[in-house]
Design a protein around this motif. Structure first.
Motif, PDB file in Angstrom:
ATOM      1  N   ARG A  94       0.856  -1.174   0.000  1.00 14.21           N
ATOM      2  CA  ARG A  94       0.000   0.000   0.000  1.00 14.21           C
ATOM      3  C   ARG A  94       0.894   1.226   0.000  1.00 14.21           C
ATOM      4  O   ARG A  94       1.942   1.243   0.646  1.00 14.21           O
ATOM      5  CB  ARG A  94      -0.896  -0.022   1.218  1.00 14.21           C
ATOM      6  CG  ARG A  94      -1.724   1.204   1.448  1.00 14.21           C
ATOM      7  CD  ARG A  94      -2.599   0.988   2.658  1.00 14.21           C
ATOM      8  NE  ARG A  94      -3.099   2.255   3.154  1.00 14.21           N
ATOM      9  CZ  ARG A  94      -3.991   2.367   4.124  1.00 14.21           C
ATOM     10  NH1 ARG A  94      -4.476   1.292   4.684  1.00 14.21           N
ATOM     11  NH2 ARG A  94      -4.394   3.541   4.519  1.00 14.21           N
ATOM     12  N   GLN A  95       0.465   2.278  -0.681  1.00 18.44           N
ATOM     13  CA  GLN A  95       1.341   3.395  -0.960  1.00 18.44           C
ATOM     14  C   GLN A  95       1.564   4.343   0.188  1.00 18.44           C
ATOM     15  O   GLN A  95       2.669   4.628   0.583  1.00 18.44           O
ATOM     16  CB  GLN A  95       0.782   4.188  -2.141  1.00 18.44           C
ATOM     17  CG  GLN A  95       1.607   5.405  -2.512  1.00 18.44           C
ATOM     18  CD  GLN A  95       0.999   6.128  -3.683  1.00 18.44           C
ATOM     19  OE1 GLN A  95      -0.164   5.954  -3.986  1.00 18.44           O
ATOM     20  NE2 GLN A  95       1.776   6.941  -4.360  1.00 18.44           N
ATOM     21  N   ASP A  96       0.482   4.868   0.754  1.00 19.82           N
ATOM     22  CA  ASP A  96       0.599   6.144   1.441  1.00 19.82           C
ATOM     23  C   ASP A  96       0.841   6.038   2.922  1.00 19.82           C
ATOM     24  O   ASP A  96       0.266   5.188   3.590  1.00 19.82           O
ATOM     25  CB  ASP A  96      -0.678   6.945   1.191  1.00 19.82           C
ATOM     26  CG  ASP A  96      -0.435   8.420   1.287  1.00 19.82           C
ATOM     27  OD1 ASP A  96      -0.180   9.030   0.238  1.00 19.82           O
ATOM     28  OD2 ASP A  96      -0.480   8.950   2.398  1.00 19.82           O
ATOM     29  N   ARG A  97       1.644   6.901   3.456  1.00 13.86           N
ATOM     30  CA  ARG A  97       1.935   6.931   4.878  1.00 13.86           C
ATOM     31  C   ARG A  97       0.896   7.763   5.643  1.00 13.86           C
ATOM     32  O   ARG A  97       0.599   7.470   6.789  1.00 13.86           O
ATOM     33  CB  ARG A  97       3.323   7.549   5.120  1.00 13.86           C
ATOM     34  CG  ARG A  97       3.700   7.707   6.591  1.00 13.86           C
ATOM     35  CD  ARG A  97       5.052   8.389   6.708  1.00 13.86           C
ATOM     36  NE  ARG A  97       6.114   7.545   6.209  1.00 13.86           N
ATOM     37  CZ  ARG A  97       6.705   6.602   6.928  1.00 13.86           C
ATOM     38  NH1 ARG A  97       6.316   6.369   8.145  1.00 13.86           N
ATOM     39  NH2 ARG A  97       7.690   5.882   6.408  1.00 13.86           N
ATOM     40  N   VAL A  98       0.316   8.736   4.980  1.00 12.95           N
ATOM     41  CA  VAL A  98      -0.532   9.685   5.683  1.00 12.95           C
ATOM     42  C   VAL A  98      -2.020   9.425   5.482  1.00 12.95           C
ATOM     43  O   VAL A  98      -2.787   9.350   6.424  1.00 12.95           O
ATOM     44  CB  VAL A  98      -0.210  11.127   5.232  1.00 12.95           C
ATOM     45  CG1 VAL A  98      -1.160  12.112   5.880  1.00 12.95           C
ATOM     46  CG2 VAL A  98       1.227  11.450   5.569  1.00 12.95           C
TER      47      VAL A  98
END
Lengths: 115, 111
Positions: A94-98
């Motif tokens: 999965r890409q996003d940290r935020v």
């Protein structure tokens, strides 16, 4: 663009043997996950990682270990295989940290049979 | 503990029929995703719903998130053999970075 690649695709083990499943992603994703899929139970989270060098337990971690030494790779180890670990194993990233609500991208699975 | 229950578990219908798959929970989710999985492959995202009461359409597929964000439904109109597969709902609780998957609905559309 390969996405998420799992190796091997199939494996048969004897009870007590050990092995490592490899997951590689080329999307520079931060998060990676290992699931097992059994009939009628959907996908259950084994372990996951929110970044290089970090791992955490999921819903069904017993009998498995993981490592995330490189951002693109997430390894799942079976220390001493048991018949109850016969399953199809999926890796996802999965890409996003935020932001939440990001999709998970899955590999095509590893079919593992323990005799 | 399985927090997301899907029904029906299996569904076999004829081409052209309509169907609805349900995904129910007693827990509140910040978002809910629907995936489709074909034999020998991993799940692929169909849609994400975020707001209570939200409705999203993807060609012949209509997805709805319950007002209380505890349940969701997938309606397929005029099903086709290409719709055959395992449909999975998955909920996220806050910013946990983890998805909780439903038990799955296996759909077979006969030509």
């Amino acid at each position: 663009n390969a996405g998420v690649t799992q190796t091997p695709k199939f494996r048969v083990l004897k009870t007590g043997q050990s092995m490592t499943l490899l997951c590689a992603q080329d999307m520079n994703h931060e998060y990676m996950y290992w699931y097992r899929q059994d009939p009628g139970m959907g996908l259950r989270l084994i372990h996951y990682s929110v970044g290089e060098g970090t791992t955490a337990k999921g819903e069904v971690p017993d009998g498995y270990n993981v490592s995330r030494l490189k951002k693109q790779n997430f390894l799942l180890g079976l220390e001493s295989a048991a018949p109850s670990q016969t399953s199809v194993y999926f890796c996802a990233s999965r890409q996003d940290r935020v932001r939440s609500n990001q999709p998970q991208h899955f590999g095509d699975g590893t079919r593992l049979s323990i005799l | 503990t399985q927090l997301l229950e899907q029904s029906p578990q299996f569904l076999s219908i004829q081409e052209g029929e309509n169907l609805t798959v349900y995904c129910n929970s007693s827990s509140v989710f910040s978002s809910l995703q629907w995936y489709r999985q074909e034999p020998g492959e991993g799940p692929v995202l169909l849609v994400t719903v975020v707001t209570g009461g939200e409705v999203k359409k993807l060609k012949r597929l209509t997805f709805q998130f319950g007002d209380a964000r505890k349940d969701s439904s997938l309606h397929i109109t005029a099903a086709q053999p290409g719709d055959t597969g395992l449909y999975l709902c998955a909920g996220e609780k806050g910013a946990t970075n983890k998805l909780i998957f439903g038990t799955g609905t296996l759909l077979a559309v006969q030509p």
